[in-house]
Design a protein around this motif. Structure first.
Motif, PDB file in Angstrom:
ATOM      1  N   ARG A  99      15.077  62.355 -84.933  1.00  0.00           N
ATOM      2  CA  ARG A  99      15.009  63.261 -86.087  1.00  0.00           C
ATOM      3  C   ARG A  99      14.010  62.730 -87.099  1.00  0.00           C
ATOM      4  NH1 ARG A  99      19.628  62.395 -86.436  1.00  0.00           N
ATOM      5  NH2 ARG A  99      19.611  61.316 -88.429  1.00  0.00           N
ATOM      6  N   ASP A 100      13.155  63.597 -87.601  1.00  0.00           N
ATOM      7  CA  ASP A 100      12.152  63.231 -88.618  1.00  0.00           C
ATOM      8  C   ASP A 100      12.611  63.578 -90.024  1.00  0.00           C
ATOM      9  OD1 ASP A 100      10.390  62.312 -86.662  1.00  0.00           O
ATOM     10  OD2 ASP A 100       9.441  64.274 -86.442  1.00  0.00           O
ATOM     11  N   TRP A 101      13.896  63.741 -90.253  1.00  0.00           N
ATOM     12  CA  TRP A 101      14.416  64.128 -91.553  1.00  0.00           C
ATOM     13  C   TRP A 101      15.759  63.440 -91.790  1.00  0.00           C
ATOM     14  CZ3 TRP A 101      14.084  67.177 -87.273  1.00  0.00           C
ATOM     15  CH2 TRP A 101      15.288  67.582 -86.694  1.00  0.00           C
ATOM     16  N   ASP A 102      16.130  63.340 -93.069  1.00  0.00           N
ATOM     17  CA  ASP A 102      17.451  62.848 -93.468  1.00  0.00           C
ATOM     18  C   ASP A 102      18.338  64.054 -93.731  1.00  0.00           C
ATOM     19  OD1 ASP A 102      17.105  59.825 -93.952  1.00  0.00           O
ATOM     20  OD2 ASP A 102      15.420  60.676 -95.050  1.00  0.00           O
ATOM     21  N   VAL A 103      19.631  63.883 -93.513  1.00  0.00           N
ATOM     22  CA  VAL A 103      20.599  64.929 -93.847  1.00  0.00           C
ATOM     23  C   VAL A 103      21.395  64.432 -95.053  1.00  0.00           C
ATOM     24  CG1 VAL A 103      22.548  66.327 -93.053  1.00  0.00           C
ATOM     25  CG2 VAL A 103      20.748  65.640 -91.430  1.00  0.00           C
ATOM     26  N   LEU A 104      21.382  65.223 -96.110  1.00  0.00           N
ATOM     27  CA  LEU A 104      22.124  64.922 -97.320  1.00  0.00           C
ATOM     28  C   LEU A 104      23.102  66.053 -97.585  1.00  0.00           C
ATOM     29  CD1 LEU A 104      19.641  63.009 -97.592  1.00  0.00           C
ATOM     30  CD2 LEU A 104      19.720  63.427-100.020  1.00  0.00           C
ATOM     31  N   ALA A 105      23.976  65.861 -98.549  1.00  0.00           N
ATOM     32  CA  ALA A 105      24.885  66.918 -98.983  1.00  0.00           C
ATOM     33  C   ALA A 105      24.857  66.972-100.508  1.00  0.00           C
ATOM     34  CB  ALA A 105      26.304  66.654 -98.489  1.00  0.00           C
ATOM     35  N   ASP A 106      24.961  68.178-101.050  1.00  0.00           N
ATOM     36  CA  ASP A 106      25.024  68.326-102.507  1.00  0.00           C
ATOM     37  C   ASP A 106      26.404  67.862-102.984  1.00  0.00           C
ATOM     38  OD1 ASP A 106      26.878  70.462-102.273  1.00  0.00           O
ATOM     39  OD2 ASP A 106      25.397  72.005-102.715  1.00  0.00           O
ATOM     40  N   PRO A 107      26.666  67.861-104.278  1.00  0.00           N
ATOM     41  CA  PRO A 107      27.951  67.351-104.773  1.00  0.00           C
ATOM     42  C   PRO A 107      29.198  68.056-104.225  1.00  0.00           C
ATOM     43  CG  PRO A 107      26.382  67.389-106.554  1.00  0.00           C
ATOM     44  CD  PRO A 107      25.727  68.087-105.386  1.00  0.00           C
ATOM     45  N   GLU A 108      29.054  69.259-103.673  1.00  0.00           N
ATOM     46  CA  GLU A 108      30.215  69.936-103.070  1.00  0.00           C
ATOM     47  C   GLU A 108      30.213  69.853-101.549  1.00  0.00           C
ATOM     48  OE1 GLU A 108      31.710  73.634-104.296  1.00  0.00           O
ATOM     49  OE2 GLU A 108      31.823  73.035-106.392  1.00  0.00           O
TER      50      GLU A 108
END
Length: 117
Positions: A99-108
């Protein structure tokens, strides 16, 4: 033959839609959209827009339930992972060999993919 539909806007569900709208405004440089009728009631969905006009309109929609499963659709952004983490995003998965990207999540907990600039 023309397509039976066309893209209009993106919608993102949130329990605290006001706070999530503000978070995405800080994260992406968006602003709350105020229509001709003035500010919307606090209980209504919050439209946020890219002031440059390049990005799509994003509606942050109030929902009563918490997010419990992976998004079926998500946002892809180009950005600075460390800066997003400092704003309150959560790292879900670092970029890796496959994968060439990071996976993040918003505050919810709404996941989004972050690609390097």
């Amino acid at each position: 033959m023309s397509a039976p539909s066309r893209f209009k806007d993106l919608c993102l569900d949130a329990r605290d839609h006001q706070a999530v709208a503000d978070w995405w405004c800080r994260a992406m440089g968006y602003r709350r959209h105020v229509g001709a009728g003035g500010p919307r009631p606090v209980s209504d969905p919050v439209p946020i827009v890219d002031p440059s006009g390049a990005g799509p309109l994003l509606w942050v929609v109030p929902v009563p339930e918490e997010k419990v499963v992976k998004n079926r659709m998500h946002l892809d952004v180009v950005g600075d992972v460390d800066a997003l983490l400092a704003l309150g995003a959560v790292l879900v998965q670092r970029r890796g060999e496959d994968r060439d990207w990071d996976v993040l999540a918003d505050p919810e907990g709404n996941e989004f993919c972050v690609f390097a600039p």
